[in-house]
Design a protein around this motif. Structure first.
Motif, short mmCIF file in Angstrom:
data_model
loop_
_atom_site.label_atom_id
_atom_site.label_comp_id
_atom_site.label_asym_id
_atom_site.label_seq_id
_atom_site.Cartn_x
_atom_site.Cartn_y
_atom_site.Cartn_z
N ILE A 91 58.14 25.38 -53.07
CA ILE A 91 57.69 26.52 -52.28
C ILE A 91 58.49 26.63 -50.99
N ASN A 92 58.89 25.50 -50.41
CA ASN A 92 59.75 25.56 -49.23
C ASN A 92 61.14 26.07 -49.59
N PHE A 93 61.64 25.64 -50.74
CA PHE A 93 62.93 26.13 -51.21
C PHE A 93 62.90 27.65 -51.35
N MET A 94 61.82 28.17 -51.91
CA MET A 94 61.70 29.62 -52.10
C MET A 94 61.43 30.35 -50.79
N TYR A 95 60.45 29.85 -50.05
CA TYR A 95 59.98 30.56 -48.86
C TYR A 95 61.08 30.65 -47.80
N PHE A 96 61.65 29.50 -47.45
CA PHE A 96 62.69 29.50 -46.42
C PHE A 96 64.03 29.95 -46.99
N GLY A 97 64.19 29.78 -48.30
CA GLY A 97 65.40 30.30 -48.94
C GLY A 97 65.46 31.82 -48.85
N GLN A 98 64.30 32.46 -49.00
CA GLN A 98 64.26 33.91 -48.83
C GLN A 98 64.60 34.32 -47.41
N LEU A 99 64.05 33.58 -46.44
CA LEU A 99 64.37 33.88 -45.04
C LEU A 99 65.86 33.71 -44.77
N LEU A 100 66.46 32.76 -45.46
CA LEU A 100 67.90 32.51 -45.28
C LEU A 100 68.74 33.62 -45.91
N ILE A 101 68.41 34.02 -47.11
CA ILE A 101 69.29 34.89 -47.88
C ILE A 101 69.07 36.37 -47.60
N ILE A 113 72.62 25.56 -52.12
CA ILE A 113 72.45 26.12 -53.47
C ILE A 113 72.54 27.64 -53.44
N LEU A 114 71.89 28.24 -52.46
CA LEU A 114 71.76 29.70 -52.45
C LEU A 114 73.04 30.41 -52.00
N ILE A 115 73.74 29.87 -51.02
CA ILE A 115 74.96 30.53 -50.54
C ILE A 115 76.03 30.60 -51.64
N PRO A 116 76.30 29.50 -52.37
CA PRO A 116 77.25 29.63 -53.49
C PRO A 116 76.79 30.63 -54.55
N LEU A 117 75.50 30.66 -54.83
CA LEU A 117 74.98 31.63 -55.80
C LEU A 117 75.17 33.05 -55.27
N PHE A 118 74.93 33.23 -53.97
CA PHE A 118 75.10 34.55 -53.35
C PHE A 118 76.57 35.00 -53.43
N ASP A 119 77.49 34.07 -53.26
CA ASP A 119 78.91 34.41 -53.33
C ASP A 119 79.31 34.89 -54.72
N GLN A 120 78.62 34.37 -55.76
CA GLN A 120 78.90 34.82 -57.11
C GLN A 120 78.26 36.16 -57.42
N ASP A 121 77.00 36.28 -57.00
CA ASP A 121 76.24 37.52 -57.23
C ASP A 121 75.16 37.58 -56.16
N ALA A 122 75.09 38.67 -55.43
CA ALA A 122 74.17 38.78 -54.29
C ALA A 122 72.72 38.57 -54.69
N HIS A 123 72.37 38.85 -55.94
CA HIS A 123 70.98 38.73 -56.36
C HIS A 123 70.71 37.50 -57.22
N LEU A 124 71.71 36.69 -57.44
CA LEU A 124 71.54 35.49 -58.26
C LEU A 124 70.55 34.49 -57.65
N PRO A 125 70.43 34.37 -56.30
CA PRO A 125 69.43 33.46 -55.73
C PRO A 125 68.01 33.74 -56.20
N PHE A 126 67.71 35.00 -56.56
CA PHE A 126 66.35 35.31 -57.00
C PHE A 126 66.02 34.62 -58.32
N LEU A 127 67.02 34.38 -59.16
CA LEU A 127 66.77 33.64 -60.40
C LEU A 127 66.46 32.18 -60.10
N ALA A 128 67.10 31.63 -59.05
CA ALA A 128 66.78 30.27 -58.61
C ALA A 128 65.34 30.20 -58.11
N PHE A 129 64.93 31.25 -57.38
CA PHE A 129 63.54 31.32 -56.91
C PHE A 129 62.58 31.40 -58.09
N ALA A 130 62.95 32.16 -59.13
CA ALA A 130 62.10 32.30 -60.32
C ALA A 130 61.91 30.95 -61.01
N LEU A 131 62.98 30.18 -61.12
CA LEU A 131 62.89 28.85 -61.73
C LEU A 131 61.97 27.94 -60.93
#
Length: 398
Positions: free
Chosen positions: A205-215, A328-346
């Motif tokens: 939940i911290n990965f998702m919650y603060f990851g959203q604030l980051l991305i 994790i999220l910044i490299p995913l963002f560099d590949q596809d701006a919305h790819l971090p949301f799939l990490a959040f889904a997992l």
């Protein structure tokens, strides 16, 4: 601690200041949460703990207003002025806590300081202009008809010697373990599975919650959006908190079932956000719902002897999830701006499965329905009621 940011002259100074601030923040949150859980009645305890989350959202709105007036955009502005203004709230809270805050009577009694705990209860009675014999209503193990002679060390004389003896018997039974406040106690046969599951949930939940604030600033900046768009995302937390306040004490929903449903919905919204940006508003809604329910559950599931350690260790594991999210999220963002949301889904799926397998819900339960060795007590006659129950009943009667 926040004022140390004003002295930063380079990136490394900023990292050091952020480390210190993170330590203070991580140290205070478990203490604040556990104290509130220990001084509120079971029928309102969940709501009180959710209100903490409400004020976290209020703090974010306050931060938005500071950013709106102090910063030109996400990259430029008078950030030192912003940090100065934001640090004033911490200073005010620190001063007021030092002056007015009293120790938790439950914690004092669990530590063997029964007289000190009873004196704080007497202080509460005195400030609320309540009457004598109140301990007979606070503890089921004490008969209402008791001696009027106050116990030795009584500050105001509200609590009798007979009542003190009954309380000491309760303390001896409930707090009989010698392994108080240790990691070993968190991993005894009764607590191990719960501790591991909560650590997984807090991490995700911290990965998702603060990851959203980051991305989100990156996504919003890429789309040429403003602070107002970011504010709308934060405002999505307010309806979630209102809903949490309404359902947190409903037995068939409670903490566990609400978290399970919310993680499931968050999974759907995160997957949807991969294809369209706007559902992240609803994803954050359900994430805040999970966060709100996790606070009361994480404090209520642990015994008083290890409540702060249990909650604090869970929060610490959660911070690890938040700390690694950029890598994790910044490299995913560099590949596809919305790819971090799939990490959040997992992460949502993992959290949902962990929540489903938690042993039981805590809605309506006394905080110490287990003894400090993790064994569920079969005799309920001498369980303690929450310290503020009588005060709330008295207020309602008036």
């Amino acid at each position: 601690m926040a004022n140390t940011f004003l002295l930063c002259t380079n990136f490394y100074h900023m990292i050091f200041a952020r480390l210190g601030y993170g330590f203070v923040y991580g140290f205070s949150i478990p203490l604040t949460t556990t104290m509130i859980s220990e001084i509120t009645a079971p029928d309102v305890r969940g709501r009180f703990l959710i209100i903490i989350n409400f004020f976290v959202s209020v703090g974010k709105i306050y931060a938005f207003l500071l950013a709106f007036f102090c910063l030109d955009n996400f990259n430029q502005g008078h950030w030192r002025l912003m940090m100065t203004l934001s640090s004033t709230t911490s200073l005010i809270v620190g001063i007021l806590a030092w002056i007015y805050l009293m120790e938790s009577p439950r914690y004092l009694m669990g530590s063997g300081q029964v007289v000190e705990g009873l004196n704080i209860i007497e202080e509460i009675i005195h400030k609320n202009e309540n009457n004598t014999g109140i301990i007979g209503r606070l503890f089921k193990c004490v008969q209402p008809e008791v001696s009027s002679d106050p116990f030795k060390g009584s500050k105001y004389g509200y609590i009798s010697a007979k009542e003190r003896i009954a309380v000491e018997k309760w303390v001896t039974k409930v707090f009989r373990s010698e392994q108080r406040g240790t990691l070993r106690e968190l991993f005894n046969k009764n607590n191990k599975s719960t501790t591991i599951r909560l650590w997984i949930i807090w991490f995700c939940i911290n990965f998702m919650y603060f990851g959203q604030l980051l991305i989100l600033p990156f996504i919003l900046g890429q789309n040429k959006k403003t602070f107002v768009d970011y504010l709308i995302t934060v405002l999505g937390e307010i309806p979630s908190i209102i809903l949490s306040l309404l359902i947190v004490e409903i037995p068939f929903l409670g903490r566990k079932n609400t978290m399970t449903i919310s993680f499931f919905c968050a999974t759907i919204m995160h997957v949807w956000s991969y294809y369209a940006s706007w559902p992240y508003f609803f994803a954050r809604f359900f994430m805040k719902e999970c966060w709100a329910m996790l606070y009361p559950y994480s404090t209520e599931i642990f015994h008083t002897s290890n409540r702060t350690l249990g909650f604090g260790s869970s929060a610490a594991i959660g911070r690890i999830g938040a700390a690694i999210s950029p890598y994790i999220l910044i490299p995913l963002f560099d590949q596809d701006a919305h790819l971090p949301f799939l990490a959040f889904a997992l992460s949502s799926v993992i959290s949902m499965l962990s929540t489903i397998t938690l042993p039981y819900d805590t809605v309506g339960k006394s905080l110490d329905f287990q003894n400090s060795e993790g064994e569920v007590e079969s005799n309920k006659e001498d369980e303690i009621k929450e310290i503020m129950m009588v005060l709330i009943e008295k207020k309602n009667q008036n």
